[in-house]
Design an enzyme around this catalytic site. Structure first.
Site, PDB file in Angstrom:
ATOM      1  N   CYS A  56      -5.724  -7.470   8.506  1.00 11.91           N
ATOM      2  CA  CYS A  56      -4.930  -7.636   7.295  1.00 11.91           C
ATOM      3  C   CYS A  56      -4.015  -8.845   7.460  1.00 11.91           C
ATOM      4  CB  CYS A  56      -4.104  -6.374   7.065  1.00 11.91           C
ATOM      5  SG  CYS A  56      -2.952  -6.507   5.691  1.00 11.91           S
ATOM      6  N   CYS A  59      -0.240  -7.443   7.592  1.00 18.21           N
ATOM      7  CA  CYS A  59       0.324  -6.592   8.659  1.00 18.21           C
ATOM      8  C   CYS A  59      -0.511  -6.583   9.930  1.00 18.21           C
ATOM      9  CB  CYS A  59       0.532  -5.166   8.148  1.00 18.21           C
ATOM     10  SG  CYS A  59      -0.991  -4.202   8.062  1.00 18.21           S
ATOM     11  N   CYS A 105      -5.020  -2.109   2.058  1.00 19.59           N
ATOM     12  CA  CYS A 105      -4.759  -1.844   3.474  1.00 19.59           C
ATOM     13  C   CYS A 105      -3.995  -0.524   3.560  1.00 19.59           C
ATOM     14  CB  CYS A 105      -3.930  -2.978   4.053  1.00 19.59           C
ATOM     15  SG  CYS A 105      -3.340  -2.645   5.720  1.00 19.59           S
ATOM     16  N   CYS A 108      -0.215  -1.116   5.099  1.00 18.44           N
ATOM     17  CA  CYS A 108       0.893  -1.755   4.393  1.00 18.44           C
ATOM     18  C   CYS A 108       0.744  -1.729   2.880  1.00 18.44           C
ATOM     19  CB  CYS A 108       1.093  -3.188   4.889  1.00 18.44           C
ATOM     20  SG  CYS A 108      -0.182  -4.339   4.344  1.00 18.44           S
ATOM     21  N   CYS A 130     -15.826  -5.817  -1.596  1.00 24.30           N
ATOM     22  CA  CYS A 130     -15.701  -7.215  -2.046  1.00 24.30           C
ATOM     23  C   CYS A 130     -14.251  -7.613  -1.818  1.00 24.30           C
ATOM     24  CB  CYS A 130     -16.083  -7.262  -3.520  1.00 24.30           C
ATOM     25  SG  CYS A 130     -16.041  -8.899  -4.233  1.00 24.30           S
TER      26      CYS A 130
HETATM   27 ZN   LIG Z   1      -1.913  -4.491   5.891  1.00 23.86          ZN
END
Ligand SMILES: [Zn+2]
Length: 144
Positions: A56, A59, A105, A108, A130
């Protein structure tokens, strides 16, 4: 902007809007925190085949691995499954007059993209995550 529907979930990584704006570039902020979409074919990882782990951008949690990435020809990086089923959060997205499944995610709450299924891709899940390149950071296997 109110495009990003609120989630009741408490994320392990919780930052204020001000903190996210300081950490992320304006383009990253628009996608990750306002559920924007980068233009097709411009993303850094659209057709990347490098072995490694995709984290990510906001984070650094592990989200996807290169082993589940496939060429969907849609213009964005596509994966048929996340690294772990609980690495991402799936939310029904009714924006733009469509019903889609948003991918965030799980650590976060940042927007990653959408997941589509039943499109007939020859993958084990027939799902296509996607994902916006700008939401990801590739950690090449050779550098681990
Ligand atoms: Zn994240």
């Amino acid at each position: 902007m109110t495009a990003h529907p609120t989630s009741s979930r408490q994320y392990p990584v919780a930052k204020s809007d001000t903190e996210w704006r300081q950490q992320l570039s304006p383009a990253e902020y628009r996608v990750l925190r306002e559920a924007g979409t980068e233009r097709a074919w411009v993303g850094e990882y659209t057709d990347t085949e490098t072995e490694g782990v995709y984290r990510c951008k906001a984070c650094s949690a592990e989200l996807f691995r290169s082993t589940t990435k496939f060429h969907s020809n849609c213009g964005w990086p596509s994966f048929y499954a996340p690294s772990e089923s609980d690495a991402v959060e799936l939310i029904t997205d009714r924006s733009l007059g469509m019903v889609r499944t948003e991918v965030r995610c799980a650590s976060c709450g940042s927007h990653l993209g959408h997941v589509f299924e039943g499109e007939g891709f020859p993958t084990p899940t027939d799902q296509r995550y996607c994902i916006n390149s700008i939401s990801l950071d590739l950690e090449p296997a050779s550098e681990r």
